[in-house]
Write a protein that holds these residues in place. Structure first.
Motif, PDB file in Angstrom:
ATOM      1  N   UNK A   1       9.987  65.933  12.552  1.00 43.95           N
ATOM      2  CA  UNK A   1      10.067  64.964  13.643  1.00 43.95           C
ATOM      3  C   UNK A   1      11.454  64.334  13.685  1.00 43.95           C
ATOM      4  N   UNK A   2      12.045  64.330  14.873  1.00 40.36           N
ATOM      5  CA  UNK A   2      13.271  63.590  15.126  1.00 40.36           C
ATOM      6  C   UNK A   2      12.930  62.483  16.118  1.00 40.36           C
ATOM      7  N   UNK A   3      13.532  61.325  15.951  1.00 40.57           N
ATOM      8  CA  UNK A   3      13.257  60.178  16.816  1.00 40.57           C
ATOM      9  C   UNK A   3      14.512  59.826  17.600  1.00 40.57           C
ATOM     10  N   UNK A   4      14.357  59.648  18.911  1.00 41.87           N
ATOM     11  CA  UNK A   4      15.453  59.202  19.760  1.00 41.87           C
ATOM     12  C   UNK A   4      15.229  57.730  20.082  1.00 41.87           C
ATOM     13  N   UNK A   5      16.152  56.880  19.632  1.00 35.34           N
ATOM     14  CA  UNK A   5      16.060  55.436  19.846  1.00 35.34           C
ATOM     15  C   UNK A   5      17.056  55.034  20.914  1.00 35.34           C
ATOM     16  N   UNK A   6      16.568  54.575  22.050  1.00 34.70           N
ATOM     17  CA  UNK A   6      17.426  54.286  23.194  1.00 34.70           C
ATOM     18  C   UNK A   6      17.719  52.785  23.295  1.00 34.70           C
ATOM     19  N   UNK A   7      18.944  52.464  23.704  1.00 32.13           N
ATOM     20  CA  UNK A   7      19.294  51.066  23.926  1.00 32.13           C
ATOM     21  C   UNK A   7      20.501  51.004  24.856  1.00 32.13           C
ATOM     22  N   UNK A   8      20.850  49.801  25.267  1.00 33.20           N
ATOM     23  CA  UNK A   8      22.010  49.605  26.121  1.00 33.20           C
ATOM     24  C   UNK A   8      23.157  48.981  25.354  1.00 33.20           C
ATOM     25  N   UNK A   9      24.268  48.754  26.039  1.00 34.35           N
ATOM     26  CA  UNK A   9      25.434  48.187  25.365  1.00 34.35           C
ATOM     27  C   UNK A   9      25.171  46.783  24.850  1.00 34.35           C
ATOM     28  N   UNK A  10      24.390  45.997  25.587  1.00 30.75           N
ATOM     29  CA  UNK A  10      24.093  44.646  25.138  1.00 30.75           C
ATOM     30  C   UNK A  10      23.322  44.621  23.835  1.00 30.75           C
ATOM     31  N   UNK A  11      22.518  45.641  23.609  1.00 29.15           N
ATOM     32  CA  UNK A  11      21.704  45.702  22.387  1.00 29.15           C
ATOM     33  C   UNK A  11      22.562  45.836  21.138  1.00 29.15           C
ATOM     34  N   UNK A  12      23.765  46.390  21.277  1.00 31.67           N
ATOM     35  CA  UNK A  12      24.614  46.590  20.100  1.00 31.67           C
ATOM     36  C   UNK A  12      25.144  45.272  19.537  1.00 31.67           C
ATOM     37  N   UNK A  13      24.940  44.176  20.265  1.00 29.48           N
ATOM     38  CA  UNK A  13      25.352  42.857  19.776  1.00 29.48           C
ATOM     39  C   UNK A  13      24.228  42.137  19.042  1.00 29.48           C
ATOM     40  N   UNK A  14      23.066  42.746  18.979  1.00 30.31           N
ATOM     41  CA  UNK A  14      21.899  42.112  18.372  1.00 30.31           C
ATOM     42  C   UNK A  14      21.803  42.420  16.877  1.00 30.31           C
ATOM     43  N   UNK A  15      21.193  41.501  16.131  1.00 26.90           N
ATOM     44  CA  UNK A  15      20.996  41.704  14.704  1.00 26.90           C
ATOM     45  C   UNK A  15      20.098  42.886  14.396  1.00 26.90           C
ATOM     46  N   UNK A  16      19.103  43.138  15.244  1.00 28.72           N
ATOM     47  CA  UNK A  16      18.195  44.270  15.025  1.00 28.72           C
ATOM     48  C   UNK A  16      18.946  45.597  15.067  1.00 28.72           C
ATOM     49  N   UNK A  17      20.017  45.659  15.861  1.00 25.82           N
ATOM     50  CA  UNK A  17      20.836  46.870  15.922  1.00 25.82           C
ATOM     51  C   UNK A  17      21.448  47.146  14.552  1.00 25.82           C
ATOM     52  N   UNK A  18      22.013  46.121  13.943  1.00 25.60           N
ATOM     53  CA  UNK A  18      22.605  46.266  12.609  1.00 25.60           C
ATOM     54  C   UNK A  18      21.561  46.709  11.592  1.00 25.60           C
ATOM     55  N   UNK A  19      20.426  46.056  11.578  1.00 31.85           N
ATOM     56  CA  UNK A  19      19.400  46.364  10.583  1.00 31.85           C
ATOM     57  C   UNK A  19      18.872  47.783  10.745  1.00 31.85           C
ATOM     58  N   UNK A  20      18.682  48.199  11.997  1.00 32.06           N
ATOM     59  CA  UNK A  20      18.159  49.541  12.245  1.00 32.06           C
ATOM     60  C   UNK A  20      19.145  50.614  11.788  1.00 32.06           C
ATOM     61  N   UNK A  21      20.413  50.464  12.158  1.00 34.78           N
ATOM     62  CA  UNK A  21      21.409  51.470  11.777  1.00 34.78           C
ATOM     63  C   UNK A  21      21.624  51.493  10.270  1.00 34.78           C
ATOM     64  N   UNK A  22      21.658  50.329   9.650  1.00 33.63           N
ATOM     65  CA  UNK A  22      21.910  50.286   8.210  1.00 33.63           C
ATOM     66  C   UNK A  22      20.781  50.958   7.440  1.00 33.63           C
ATOM     67  N   UNK A  23      19.541  50.653   7.774  1.00 36.97           N
ATOM     68  CA  UNK A  23      18.401  51.260   7.086  1.00 36.97           C
ATOM     69  C   UNK A  23      18.382  52.763   7.321  1.00 36.97           C
ATOM     70  N   UNK A  24      18.598  53.167   8.579  1.00 38.46           N
ATOM     71  CA  UNK A  24      18.555  54.593   8.919  1.00 38.46           C
ATOM     72  C   UNK A  24      19.587  55.382   8.131  1.00 38.46           C
ATOM     73  N   UNK A  25      20.786  54.814   7.974  1.00 40.71           N
ATOM     74  CA  UNK A  25      21.848  55.522   7.264  1.00 40.71           C
ATOM     75  C   UNK A  25      21.582  55.569   5.766  1.00 40.71           C
TER      76      UNK A  25
END
Length: 387
Positions: A180-204
């Protein structure tokens, strides 16, 4: 607990390039079609070593164009339904349809999509029936479709929360050994949110198979990108988490298909998460409640009309002999049939059942909830008796 990901040195060595070359986006935005629909010759795309993108097959391109035309018709039809009072709200993706279609078509049967509120076209292209998708925008209490059936999460209105959910599904799939591969969609404004940081950090850190697909449409409602980030690009944000980033022309359907399909393949092969930034534009207002003329100039909008993804793709297919009159007529009819389905569905009366308020709150209703349901049932019964 799963083991942390292998070092970026090991991942980049698979491609015979340095870690820096693997993680950094190509120096020029990946594009394969110019604004007139002409295919760029090989070697003129600014493609760097390790970033080769083959041309999708003619069938894939024609099928994708059909979804593109349907998506444009859906956007325009839904905008009209809002003006007629048949829908509560609709965040149009007019101008962004190429990114939406590519997002859906890059995924396999067992892959998941986590969309935003603006990704209606992507959800439909993934196979969800039009009226099931539009139930929430009509004002119904439920999402309208079964996420497990389609492997599409409900469209997320809270900004960026879907990224955390997407990473969780990808992590669970990896623990279970699922393909399974997951595609997580968001907009440019979402990249300023804390959840963006947490999601990318955990995923990596845990090397989960998720693609973060950022549709950079230049505005977070009325806030321009220049007031959100001073990074060279949003794709460069990936480097800080130890994952690869790429930026692509978000109005070039061919490039989007090529880049996203490659990203999904890399994630499926265990090369960790990736971030793809699609550079596109929201042609219409944020929603019907927004007045875009208050924060952007008409000249800016006009400049993006020349980059329209539908016109570019149509020109390419016509020049390549892949869009005969019969095929184009069939695609137009297919798009109109979807629009007719939306008109018919939205013009039919929907009578909600008041008792549904209590039906799906807890798997085992609490005493208080049971008492409240009984009170409502009694009121409804007495009201019926007086009729």
């Amino acid at each position: 607990m799963t083991e942390p990901r292998e070092g970026i040195e090991q991942v980049s060595s698979k491609f015979g390039i340095t870690p820096e070359d693997y993680m950094l986006p190509a120096r020029t935005e990946i594009h394969m079609l110019d604004i007139n629909g002409k295919l760029h010759p090989a070697g003129e795309q600014g493609v760097e070593p390790g970033h080769e993108y083959p041309l999708p097959s003619p069938k894939v391109l024609v099928d994708a164009y059909e979804q593109l035309v349907i998506g444009r018709r859906v956007n325009d039809q839904n905008s009209a339904l809002v003006r007629q009072g048949r829908m509560a709200v609709y965040p149009s993706s007019h101008g962004q349809e190429a990114a939406q279609v590519a997002a859906a078509l890059c995924l396999g049967e067992n892959d998941w999509m986590f969309p935003t509120y603006r990704d209606t076209v992507a959800v439909m292209a993934k196979g969800v029936a039009p009226m099931e998708v539009m139930a929430g925008f009509r004002g119904d209490w439920h999402s309208g479709y079964d996420p497990k059936k389609y492997k599409v999460s409900i469209q997320s209105t809270p900004l960026t929360t879907q990224l955390l959910h997407a990473v969780g599904v990808a992590h669970a799939a990896k623990l279970r050994g699922e393909d399974t591969v997951v595609l997580a969609m968001c907009g440019d404004g979402a990249t300023s949110e804390g959840d963006f940081h947490e999601a990318l950090n955990f995923a990596a850190v845990f090397n989960v198979p998720v693609i973060f697909f950022v549709q950079n449409n230049q505005y977070a409602i009325s806030v321009p990108l220049s007031a959100q980030s001073v990074a060279p690009s949003l794709a460069h944000k990936a480097v800080g988490y130890g994952m690869a980033g790429e930026r692509v022309d978000g109005n070039d359907l061919i490039a989007l298909l090529a880049v996203l399909r490659r990203a999904v393949r890399l994630a499926r092969e265990g090369n960790g998460p990736l971030l793809v930034e699609a550079h596109t534009y929201r042609m219409q207002a944020h929603t019907n409640a927004d007045d875009a003329t208050r924060y952007r100039e008409d000249a800016e909008v006009q400049a993006w009309i020349a980059k329209d993804p539908v016109a570019r793709m149509r020109s390419y297919l016509l020049d390549a002999g892949l869009l005969p009159d019969a095929t184009e007529a069939r695609i137009t009819a297919s798009a109109e049939a979807v629009a007719q389905t939306l008109r018919d569905g939205m013009n039919s009366e929907n009578t909600p059942d008041p008792t549904d308020l209590f039906a799906h709150v807890f798997s085992t209703p609490t005493t208080q909830l049971t008492e409240q349901a009984a009170m409502l049932a009694d009121e409804l019964a007495r009201e019926e008796e007086t009729r």
